[in-house]
Design an enzyme around this catalytic site. Structure first.
Site, PDB file in Angstrom:
ATOM      1  N   PRO A 109      64.557  91.940  63.261  1.00 50.26           N
ATOM      2  CA  PRO A 109      63.264  91.237  63.827  1.00 50.26           C
ATOM      3  C   PRO A 109      63.636  90.694  65.100  1.00 50.26           C
ATOM      4  CG  PRO A 109      64.463  89.858  62.138  1.00 50.26           C
ATOM      5  CD  PRO A 109      65.091  91.070  62.063  1.00 50.26           C
ATOM      6  N   SER A 114      58.886  89.557  63.863  1.00 48.63           N
ATOM      7  CA  SER A 114      59.259  88.372  63.894  1.00 48.63           C
ATOM      8  C   SER A 114      58.149  87.415  63.971  1.00 48.63           C
ATOM      9  CB  SER A 114      59.847  88.202  65.341  1.00 48.63           C
ATOM     10  OG  SER A 114      60.052  86.894  65.774  1.00 48.63           O
ATOM     11  N   GLN A 124      59.708  88.492  59.199  1.00 51.61           N
ATOM     12  CA  GLN A 124      60.667  87.216  59.561  1.00 51.61           C
ATOM     13  C   GLN A 124      60.026  85.907  59.841  1.00 51.61           C
ATOM     14  OE1 GLN A 124      61.385  86.178  62.932  1.00 51.61           O
ATOM     15  NE2 GLN A 124      62.771  84.650  62.283  1.00 51.61           N
ATOM     16  N   TYR A 136      60.576  82.025  61.098  1.00 51.53           N
ATOM     17  CA  TYR A 136      60.956  80.940  61.708  1.00 51.53           C
ATOM     18  C   TYR A 136      60.439  79.732  61.084  1.00 51.53           C
ATOM     19  CZ  TYR A 136      63.690  83.426  65.416  1.00 51.53           C
ATOM     20  OH  TYR A 136      64.507  83.989  66.106  1.00 51.53           O
ATOM     21  N   THR A 152      65.165  82.923  58.580  1.00 49.77           N
ATOM     22  CA  THR A 152      66.140  82.934  59.447  1.00 49.77           C
ATOM     23  C   THR A 152      66.619  81.191  59.483  1.00 49.77           C
ATOM     24  OG1 THR A 152      65.290  84.771  61.304  1.00 49.77           O
ATOM     25  CG2 THR A 152      66.636  82.691  62.060  1.00 49.77           C
ATOM     26  N   ARG A 199      70.941  78.944  76.696  1.00 49.00           N
ATOM     27  CA  ARG A 199      70.561  80.015  77.231  1.00 49.00           C
ATOM     28  C   ARG A 199      70.489  80.024  78.699  1.00 49.00           C
ATOM     29  NH1 ARG A 199      66.891  82.794  72.604  1.00 49.00           N
ATOM     30  NH2 ARG A 199      67.927  82.113  70.914  1.00 49.00           N
ATOM     31  N   LYS A 213      68.546  84.844  56.421  1.00 47.78           N
ATOM     32  CA  LYS A 213      69.249  85.508  57.766  1.00 47.78           C
ATOM     33  C   LYS A 213      69.970  84.416  58.651  1.00 47.78           C
ATOM     34  CE  LYS A 213      68.005  88.106  62.097  1.00 47.78           C
ATOM     35  NZ  LYS A 213      68.554  87.314  63.074  1.00 47.78           N
ATOM     36  N   HIS A 256      72.743  86.220  65.267  1.00 44.50           N
ATOM     37  CA  HIS A 256      71.715  85.950  66.106  1.00 44.50           C
ATOM     38  C   HIS A 256      71.918  86.748  67.261  1.00 44.50           C
ATOM     39  CE1 HIS A 256      67.713  84.012  65.690  1.00 44.50           C
ATOM     40  NE2 HIS A 256      67.612  84.385  67.013  1.00 44.50           N
ATOM     41  N   ASP A 311      73.709  92.635  61.159  1.00 45.24           N
ATOM     42  CA  ASP A 311      73.278  92.874  62.791  1.00 45.24           C
ATOM     43  C   ASP A 311      74.302  92.128  63.481  1.00 45.24           C
ATOM     44  OD1 ASP A 311      72.441  90.388  63.616  1.00 45.24           O
ATOM     45  OD2 ASP A 311      70.178  91.024  63.056  1.00 45.24           O
ATOM     46  N   GLY A 364      75.707  93.397  67.696  1.00 44.86           N
ATOM     47  CA  GLY A 364      76.610  94.053  68.338  1.00 44.86           C
ATOM     48  C   GLY A 364      76.577  95.800  68.045  1.00 44.86           C
ATOM     49  N   ARG A 376      76.170  99.279  68.525  1.00 42.90           N
ATOM     50  CA  ARG A 376      75.531 100.235  69.501  1.00 42.90           C
ATOM     51  C   ARG A 376      76.176 101.769  69.191  1.00 42.90           C
ATOM     52  NH1 ARG A 376      73.648  96.235  70.326  1.00 42.90           N
ATOM     53  NH2 ARG A 376      73.645  94.963  72.331  1.00 42.90           N
ATOM     54  N   ARG A 393      68.409  94.825  70.624  1.00 41.01           N
ATOM     55  CA  ARG A 393      68.365  95.199  71.962  1.00 41.01           C
ATOM     56  C   ARG A 393      68.185  96.502  72.414  1.00 41.01           C
ATOM     57  NH1 ARG A 393      72.182  90.774  71.838  1.00 41.01           N
ATOM     58  NH2 ARG A 393      71.546  88.614  72.911  1.00 41.01           N
TER      59      ARG A 393
END
Length: 369
Positions: free
Chosen positions: A92, A121, A143, A145, A171, A180, A240, A264, A295, A297, A299, A319
């Site tokens: 999500p 999401s 998902q 929030y 979540t 951030r 999550k 996350h 989930d 990382g 790739r 991503r």
């Protein structure tokens, strides 16, 4: 390009020639506006945990197997009673309109084309109903929030049920937004309305920063909230943001029918462990009582293999899929999943694993540095 409120959205629709998923980031950066790209790519603080999420897969190695009398491995699996053609699912991921004019609708189409599971999401650019319709009957999760406003929570859950989603992902690791720095440098504010917010009230998310969006989120979440959501929807609730065996046990004790191991994507608590490093301990505590989604990382196909062999039942990506969406729309999303699925099949063959259940029983060597 499509321009909304001065923000340039990709409208590409094409298959991608992908060598590896890591290379997509630079290509997507060239076409996604700076603020939107920073929001998608960035993590919290100095992004140590974000980097460790991928690095941690090097802590385990796949044992090659040769004399196994097998060929043509199958990636089909059944999780949560859903027959899926791949164990790789869409995480999500908020505000996909930052990457493409069709946003979550194109992502849903691409995921459906590969027989995967889509999770949408709360902070989607397209509505729950529109995203579900774009999937054309393919399975989707919603998902949540959780908001301080329970009327809003119930509105979202009602919409999700009407749209036919198969489960609710709650979540619990985003009661406040991570620090951030990329968004701060860009003075980023969401240029595109969030459909689920605008449907409920005038607060559509447009022109707000991530901190303002999260300000309405519930800061206090407990097992009672898991029970309340499960009772209200009569759908499986997957919790999550679990990285602790203790939290996994609390969630299951409160009626959770799935555990989602995730930090996350390194966007929340910087300095916390890579999700892959905590997966085995959480899986041991869960002990197959409920399915586990993982989930953060991911790739490579080998990452998927290692996560499945460490206790996951489904492995989610965020991503790389969004980069594929920007570069090729629904066909780009499809290309991302197909590339990772192809890598996974090669790993399965070389490790002597015919099925996903075989992968889950595969031996890994754990390296301690």
């Amino acid at each position: 390009m499509t321009i909304v409120n001065g923000y340039e959205q990709s409208d590409r629709e094409e298959k991608l020639n992908i060598i590896n998923l890591t290379e997509l980031e630079a290509k997507a950066k060239a076409i996604i506006p700076q603020g939107g790209f920073g929001y998608i790519r960035g993590g919290s603080e100095d992004e140590w945990t974000l980097r460790e999420n991928s690095n941690a897969f090097e802590h385990a190695q796949i044992v090659p197997r040769s004399l196994t009398d097998m060929e043509n491995p199958s990636t089909e699996t059944n999780v949560f009673g859903l027959n899926l053609k791949t164990p790789i699912m869409m995480a999500p991921t908020a505000a996909q309109g930052l990457a493409h004019a069709q946003g979550e609708k194109d992502t849903a189409k691409g995921v459906a084309a590969v027989g995967g599971l889509m999770a949408q999401s709360t902070y989607s650019s397209t509505s729950i109903a529109d995203t579900a319709a774009a999937g054309n009957g393919a399975p989707q999760f919603f998902q949540l929030y959780m908001s301080k406003d329970w009327d809003f929570n119930e509105h979202l859950l009602d919409e999700a049920k009407k749209a036919g989603v198969k489960g609710i992902i709650l979540t619990v690791d985003a009661t406040i937004d991570g620090y951030r720095e990329e968004d701060m440098r860009n003075n980023f504010q969401f240029p595109i309305p969030m459909a689920n917010l605008s449907e409920y009230s005038d607060g559509d998310g447009k022109g707000k920063g991530i901190a303002e969006i999260y300000a309405s989120a519930a800061q206090k979440i407990s097992g009672k909230d898991v029970e309340r959501i499960a009772s209200y929807t009569d759908l499986p609730v997957i919790v999550k943001g679990i990285e602790s065996p203790d939290d996994a046990m609390l969630a299951i004790g409160s009626g959770a029918q799935g555990i989602y191991v995730s930090n996350h994507g390194g966007r929340q608590l910087n300095g916390g462990p890579a999700s892959f490093d905590v997966l085995p301990a959480v899986a041991k505590a869960v002990n197959h009582r409920v399915p586990i989604i993982f989930d953060s990382g991911v790739r490579r196909g080998s990452h998927v293999f290692k996560a499945l062999a460490s206790g996951a039942d489904l492995v989610a990506m965020g991503r790389p899929v969004i980069y594929g969406l920007a570069l090729g729309g629904a066909l780009g999303v499809q290309s991302v999943f197909e590339t990772l699925n192809d890598e996974l099949k090669i790993d399965m063959q070389l490790a002597g694993t015919q099925t996903i259940e075989d992968v889950k029983r595969a031996q890994l060597l754990h390296i301690h540095y």
